[in-house]
Scaffold this motif. Structure first.
Motif, short mmCIF file in Angstrom:
data_model
loop_
_atom_site.label_atom_id
_atom_site.label_comp_id
_atom_site.label_asym_id
_atom_site.label_seq_id
_atom_site.Cartn_x
_atom_site.Cartn_y
_atom_site.Cartn_z
N PHE A 145 0.80 -1.22 0.00
CA PHE A 145 0.00 0.00 0.00
C PHE A 145 0.84 1.28 0.00
O PHE A 145 0.39 2.30 -0.54
N ASN A 146 2.02 1.25 0.63
CA ASN A 146 2.81 2.48 0.76
C ASN A 146 3.18 3.13 -0.57
O ASN A 146 3.12 4.37 -0.68
N PRO A 147 3.59 2.38 -1.60
CA PRO A 147 3.92 3.06 -2.86
C PRO A 147 2.75 3.84 -3.43
O PRO A 147 2.93 4.97 -3.92
N LYS A 148 1.55 3.28 -3.37
CA LYS A 148 0.38 3.99 -3.89
C LYS A 148 0.05 5.20 -3.02
O LYS A 148 -0.28 6.29 -3.55
N ILE A 149 0.16 5.04 -1.70
CA ILE A 149 -0.11 6.17 -0.80
C ILE A 149 0.91 7.27 -1.01
O ILE A 149 0.56 8.47 -1.05
N ASP A 150 2.17 6.90 -1.18
CA ASP A 150 3.22 7.91 -1.43
C ASP A 150 2.96 8.65 -2.74
O ASP A 150 3.16 9.88 -2.83
N GLU A 151 2.52 7.92 -3.75
CA GLU A 151 2.22 8.55 -5.03
C GLU A 151 1.06 9.54 -4.90
O GLU A 151 1.10 10.66 -5.45
N LEU A 152 0.02 9.15 -4.15
CA LEU A 152 -1.12 10.05 -3.94
C LEU A 152 -0.71 11.28 -3.13
O LEU A 152 -1.15 12.41 -3.43
N ASN A 153 0.13 11.09 -2.11
CA ASN A 153 0.61 12.23 -1.33
C ASN A 153 1.44 13.17 -2.20
O ASN A 153 1.38 14.41 -2.03
N LYS A 154 2.20 12.59 -3.11
CA LYS A 154 2.99 13.42 -4.02
C LYS A 154 2.08 14.26 -4.92
O LYS A 154 2.34 15.44 -5.17
N GLN A 155 1.00 13.64 -5.39
CA GLN A 155 0.05 14.38 -6.22
C GLN A 155 -0.60 15.52 -5.42
O GLN A 155 -0.82 16.62 -5.95
N ILE A 156 -0.91 15.25 -4.13
CA ILE A 156 -1.48 16.30 -3.28
C ILE A 156 -0.49 17.45 -3.12
O ILE A 156 -0.87 18.64 -3.20
N LEU A 157 0.78 17.09 -2.89
CA LEU A 157 1.80 18.15 -2.76
C LEU A 157 1.95 18.95 -4.04
O LEU A 157 2.13 20.19 -4.01
N ASP A 158 1.84 18.29 -5.20
CA ASP A 158 1.93 19.00 -6.48
C ASP A 158 0.76 19.97 -6.64
O ASP A 158 0.94 21.12 -7.09
N LEU A 159 -0.43 19.50 -6.28
CA LEU A 159 -1.59 20.39 -6.38
C LEU A 159 -1.48 21.56 -5.43
O LEU A 159 -1.81 22.71 -5.78
N GLN A 160 -0.99 21.29 -4.20
CA GLN A 160 -0.82 22.39 -3.24
C GLN A 160 0.27 23.33 -3.70
O GLN A 160 0.17 24.56 -3.50
N SER A 161 1.29 22.76 -4.34
CA SER A 161 2.37 23.62 -4.85
C SER A 161 1.86 24.54 -5.96
O SER A 161 2.30 25.71 -6.06
N GLN A 162 0.96 24.02 -6.79
CA GLN A 162 0.37 24.88 -7.84
C GLN A 162 -0.37 26.06 -7.21
O GLN A 162 -0.28 27.20 -7.69
#
Length: 366
Positions: A145-162
């Motif tokens: 599960f961790n790789p998928k969760i890490d990927e989703l957290n990365k997407q959240i950080l990208d959206l917040q960064s935008q």
């Protein structure tokens, strides 16, 4: 009554032993008692071992009794088949395979009781192993599960960064048109002129884009957070569903393995104790001198053996003599005229019968 029961357990011939002295009877009663109590210990050990497997008292007792009866029968057979000889070397050679079998039985009997004796220590080892298995199990499930969760957290950080980048841009445009109005930057003219309006419009457009970006990205972030929460719930569900398997990791093989983690010396002494119990009837018969029972048993066996060999020899001699007489008789009558004429007559009749039979068969074919 008890003495007769133990004598029966020893496998001795009661008809012979009843005619022996009391001391001889006591010796075999002691051997039989050892065989009996060894079977009792085997029953207890097997019942406990099977209880750890079946977790059912009645089934464990039943199969434990079956195992105890099997051990009783083996021990009784081993003791009863050891015969006293005139040479100690012959007796040792005779008892060697039985001693090996007794060693195997002692190992089988002692191991379950070792598990019971060292139960607390084994439980401590099993607890440590269960903790290690729990951590390892959680790590293995987390790898799914961790790789998928890490990927989703990365997407959240990208959206917040935008959003952060757009906010920085809007703030910069705000400072620009404010500076233009104050005359501290840009055209250096105080007031809200055409340049101020142009910069204000640009800021307002960027601010509208920021608001839309926040709305869109927050919706995406909420969706991603829901996915993360679902993955975390799935992780917790998998951990909870696999935990009972680890909690039940206390079967017979697990306990034997845990016993191997403990110091070997106490277990070795317990094994020696049961080895001494199991081999004591054999050792007792080897160490005991040839007694009254042994002589009477030997007399009975050799009497039967001698009588049997004598009858076999007589039958063989009778057969040989009868064959010799028959050969001599037939040789003597072979040249007698009466016998030859009788054989000639019968041979002639046989040939006539064969000819008649052939003729009748040919007529039937035609």
């Amino acid at each position: 009554m008890l003495k007769q029961f133990f004598i029966l357990c020893s496998g001795a011939d009661t008809d012979i032993l009843n005619d022996c002295s009391v001391g001889e009877q006591n010796k075999y009663a002691g051997i039989g008692a050892t065989v009996f109590f060894t079977a009792v210990m085997a029953t207890i050990a097997a019942s406990y071992a099977l209880y750890t497997v079946f977790d059912n008292l009645y089934s464990s007792i039943f199969f434990g009794l079956v195992w105890g009866l099997l051990i009783f029968n083996l021990d009784r057979y081993i003791v009863s088949t050891i015969k006293k000889r005139d040479s100690i070397i012959d007796e040792i050679l005779q008892a060697t395979p039985r001693i090996f079998l007794a060693v195997i039985i002692a190992i089988v009997i002692s191991k379950p009781l070792e598990l019971k004796i060292f139960e607390k220590e084994i439980n401590q080892v099993l607890l440590e192993q269960k903790n290690d298995l729990t951590l390892a199990n959680q790590n293995q499930i987390a790898e799914q599960f961790n790789p998928k969760i890490d990927e989703l957290n990365k997407q959240i950080l990208d959206l917040q960064s935008q959003i952060n980048t757009k906010e920085t841009e809007v703030n910069a445009l705000y400072n620009t048109y404010i500076s233009e109005a104050e005359g501290t930057a840009g055209s250096k003219l105080l007031g809200k002129g055409p340049v101020y309006k142009e910069k204000r419009d640009k800021h307002d457009a960027a601010l509208a884009e920021l608001q839309q970006l926040k709305t869109d990205n927050k919706a995406k972030i909420t969706t991603l957070e829901d996915e993360i929460l679902e993955l975390q719930n799935n992780f917790n569900t998998n951990v909870a569903s696999s935990q009972p398997i680890i909690d039940n990791f206390d079967g017979l093989m697990a306990r034997i393995t845990a016993l191997g983690e403990l110091p070997w010396l106490p277990s070795f002494f317990i094994f020696l104790l049961f080895l001494a119990i199991e081999t004591s009837p054999i050792i007792a018969k080897l160490l005991a001198s040839k007694g009254e029972y042994d002589y009477k048993l030997q007399d009975q066996e050799t009497t039967i053996k001698t009588w049997t060999l004598q009858k076999v020899a007589e039958r063989e001699l009778l057969l040989k003599t009868d064959n010799d007489i028959n050969n001599k008789v037939y040789t003597e009558i072979a040249d007698e005229e009466d016998v030859i004429n009788y054989k000639r007559k019968k041979a002639k009749e046989l040939m006539q019968l064969q000819a008649d039979a052939f003729l009748n068969k040919q007529k039937g074919i035609l």
